[in-house]
Design an enzyme around this catalytic site. Structure first.
Site, short mmCIF file in Angstrom:
data_model
loop_
_atom_site.label_atom_id
_atom_site.label_comp_id
_atom_site.label_asym_id
_atom_site.label_seq_id
_atom_site.Cartn_x
_atom_site.Cartn_y
_atom_site.Cartn_z
N HIS A 137 87.87 -101.95 109.26
CA HIS A 137 87.61 -102.96 110.28
C HIS A 137 88.63 -104.08 110.17
O HIS A 137 89.05 -104.47 109.08
CB HIS A 137 86.21 -103.54 110.12
CG HIS A 137 85.12 -102.58 110.48
ND1 HIS A 137 84.84 -102.21 111.77
CD2 HIS A 137 84.21 -101.91 109.70
CE1 HIS A 137 83.82 -101.36 111.78
NE2 HIS A 137 83.43 -101.16 110.54
N LYS A 204 93.26 -100.08 89.19
CA LYS A 204 94.56 -100.25 88.54
C LYS A 204 94.78 -99.12 87.55
O LYS A 204 93.83 -98.54 87.03
CB LYS A 204 94.63 -101.59 87.82
CG LYS A 204 94.51 -102.79 88.76
CD LYS A 204 94.60 -104.10 87.99
CE LYS A 204 94.50 -105.29 88.94
NZ LYS A 204 94.57 -106.59 88.22
N ARG A 207 95.83 -95.62 82.33
CA ARG A 207 96.47 -94.64 81.44
C ARG A 207 97.41 -93.79 82.28
O ARG A 207 97.12 -93.50 83.44
CB ARG A 207 95.42 -93.77 80.75
CG ARG A 207 96.02 -92.69 79.85
CD ARG A 207 94.95 -91.98 79.01
NE ARG A 207 94.63 -92.74 77.82
CZ ARG A 207 93.42 -93.17 77.49
NH1 ARG A 207 92.40 -92.90 78.29
NH2 ARG A 207 93.22 -93.85 76.38
#
Length: 269
Positions: A137, A204, A207
């Site tokens: 949206h 994020k 590893r």
């Protein structure tokens, strides 16, 4: 001597058990009969539905399936929504909107909601309740309700061999590489490199793997023991009880557990 009340209670219990048995057998028949495959597509006409692929019953919302393709030997769990476009009956052009590769497993209760382009490579597996969409949206107009603002589309791609954990959300514009782990509950947006693990909201990289350094940070657990050389599909099937043959492939009957122990032990020597 048992009283009339005791006898009545016992009869009711037996009746309830029998009714429960009947209900469960009937529901199993409904699930098997209602499952969608390319040989038994029911009311659906997918752009492509590969051999060995099954959509479990009950299905979620599935519409405009002419613009949805699913490769061979994929498993779509119960109550999975796969949709193309805003609502049923649209003409969405010549190309598929949602493309799911072969060997994929989509966990129950997940949603794949496509408007422009969603592509899942081969062998992408997800946990339950995963949400993948290529549309968001808009909210920049502060005077117009957000639900009435024209939405924004960005293609989504998930590379082959990736695993998407329970409850993860894949947002428009995401490009996830090959053999990526998306942690449970992660919210992904943007590019994710091959052979990495992402977690969090926003997600994020926590590893990653390279040919020079291996996994960094290093893995904290030992690698699983590989299947010994020489173990056949028949031996493995007898050991774990899975039918590992391609659908329609002829093969010997399952071995007994004792036979499985013997053959697996010989293979491990």
């Amino acid at each position: 001597m048992p009283t009339a009340r005791t006898l009545l209670a016992a009869a009711r219990l037996r009746g309830r058990r029998a009714a429960g048995h009947v209900v469960h057998r009937a529901w199993k028949w409904v699930q098997e009969t209602g499952a969608v495959t390319n040989r038994a597509p029911g009311p659906y006409r997918f752009g492509e539905l590969g051999d060995g692929t099954k959509l479990a019953f009950p299905l979620g919302a599935v519409f405009n399936e002419q613009w949805i393709t699913i490769g061979p030997f994929s498993i779509i769990g119960e109550r999975v929504t796969i949709s193309a476009g805003f609502l049923p009956g649209l003409d969405l052009g010549p190309e598929p909107i949602v493309r799911i590769g072969g060997g994929c497993v989509i966990g129950r209760g997940s949603h794949i909601v496509g408007h422009q382009s969603i592509v899942l490579g081969d062998d992408v597996w997800t946990g339950p309740n995963v949400y993948i969409t290529d549309q968001a949206h808009e909210y920049r107009d502060t005077d117009l309700p957000i639900g009435k603002q024209w939405p924004r589309n960005e293609p989504v791609e998930i590379g082959a061999g990736s695993w998407i954990g329970t409850g993860a959300v894949i947002l428009p514009g995401s490009r996830i590489g090959r053999n990526v782990v998306v942690a449970a509950g992660a919210v992904v947006r943007g590019d994710v490199p091959d052979h990495s693990v992402v977690a969090g909201a926003p997600a994020k990289v926590v590893r990653s793997w390279s040919a020079d350094e291996g996994w960094q940070p290093p893995l904290r657990h030992d690698a699983p023991q590989p299947i010994p050389d020489g173990v056949t599909a028949e031996q493995l099937r007898a050991l774990v009880g899975w039918d590992l043959r391609i659908p329609g492939q002829a093969g010997p009957a399952d071995e007994s557990p004792a036979r499985a122990d013997e053959t697996t032990a010989r293979a491990a020597e």
